[in-house]
Design an enzyme around this catalytic site. Structure first.
Site, PDB file in Angstrom:
ATOM      1  N   ILE A  32      11.278  77.593  36.155  1.00 13.36           N
ATOM      2  CA  ILE A  32      12.408  76.800  36.768  1.00 13.36           C
ATOM      3  C   ILE A  32      13.637  77.408  35.639  1.00 13.36           C
ATOM      4  O   ILE A  32      13.758  77.017  34.537  1.00 13.36           O
ATOM      5  CB  ILE A  32      12.259  75.391  36.870  1.00 13.36           C
ATOM      6  CG1 ILE A  32      11.082  74.989  37.842  1.00 13.36           C
ATOM      7  CG2 ILE A  32      13.588  74.793  37.071  1.00 13.36           C
ATOM      8  CD1 ILE A  32      10.919  73.668  37.583  1.00 13.36           C
ATOM      9  N   ASP A  33      14.655  77.785  36.106  1.00 14.94           N
ATOM     10  CA  ASP A  33      16.082  78.226  35.498  1.00 14.94           C
ATOM     11  C   ASP A  33      16.930  77.237  35.667  1.00 14.94           C
ATOM     12  O   ASP A  33      16.854  76.212  36.482  1.00 14.94           O
ATOM     13  CB  ASP A  33      16.363  79.500  35.654  1.00 14.94           C
ATOM     14  CG  ASP A  33      16.858  79.937  37.394  1.00 14.94           C
ATOM     15  OD1 ASP A  33      16.959  78.731  37.776  1.00 14.94           O
ATOM     16  OD2 ASP A  33      16.915  80.930  37.860  1.00 14.94           O
ATOM     17  N   SER A  34      18.187  77.360  35.059  1.00 16.27           N
ATOM     18  CA  SER A  34      18.930  76.210  35.315  1.00 16.27           C
ATOM     19  C   SER A  34      19.628  76.049  36.728  1.00 16.27           C
ATOM     20  O   SER A  34      19.787  74.842  37.363  1.00 16.27           O
ATOM     21  CB  SER A  34      20.206  76.422  34.318  1.00 16.27           C
ATOM     22  OG  SER A  34      20.912  77.680  34.633  1.00 16.27           O
ATOM     23  N   ASP A  36      17.808  76.367  39.317  1.00 15.89           N
ATOM     24  CA  ASP A  36      16.680  75.659  39.967  1.00 15.89           C
ATOM     25  C   ASP A  36      16.746  74.325  39.751  1.00 15.89           C
ATOM     26  O   ASP A  36      16.531  73.242  40.482  1.00 15.89           O
ATOM     27  CB  ASP A  36      15.128  76.231  39.689  1.00 15.89           C
ATOM     28  CG  ASP A  36      14.917  77.620  40.303  1.00 15.89           C
ATOM     29  OD1 ASP A  36      15.483  77.794  41.375  1.00 15.89           O
ATOM     30  OD2 ASP A  36      14.495  78.453  39.497  1.00 15.89           O
ATOM     31  N   THR A  37      16.997  73.939  38.363  1.00 16.84           N
ATOM     32  CA  THR A  37      17.008  72.619  38.101  1.00 16.84           C
ATOM     33  C   THR A  37      18.403  71.798  38.661  1.00 16.84           C
ATOM     34  O   THR A  37      17.956  70.785  39.400  1.00 16.84           O
ATOM     35  CB  THR A  37      17.682  72.591  36.312  1.00 16.84           C
ATOM     36  OG1 THR A  37      16.546  73.095  35.764  1.00 16.84           O
ATOM     37  CG2 THR A  37      17.503  71.119  36.042  1.00 16.84           C
TER      38      THR A  37
END
Length: 73
Positions: A32-34, A36-37
């Site tokens: 999960i990248d930013s 996705d967060t």
């Protein structure tokens, strides 16, 4: 919200086995990248019917749970 509910939402969102998601699991380890967060927080907002302004960095499932609990007061 309970940890089990959060894990279920994350598992569904990420299409992973809920057993792989623990409080100490990092978002990085889940891929999960930013962005996705942010999408996850938006999904949580929709699920909970509240606005959760992500105003702090969260990097683990446990930190996200603490953040949600703090926002729900």
């Amino acid at each position: 919200m309970k940890m089990e509910q959060l894990v279920a939402l994350l598992a569904e969102h990420l299409d992973v086995d809920p057993a792989l998601i623990q409080p100490e699991t990092t978002f990085e380890s889940l891929g999960i990248d930013s962005l996705d967060t942010v999408e996850m927080v938006m999904e949580l907002e929709e699920h909970l019917g509240v606005e959760l302004e992500l105003d702090e960095k969260v990097s683990t499932v446990g930190e996200l749970m603490a953040f949600v609990e703090k926002k729900l007061g």
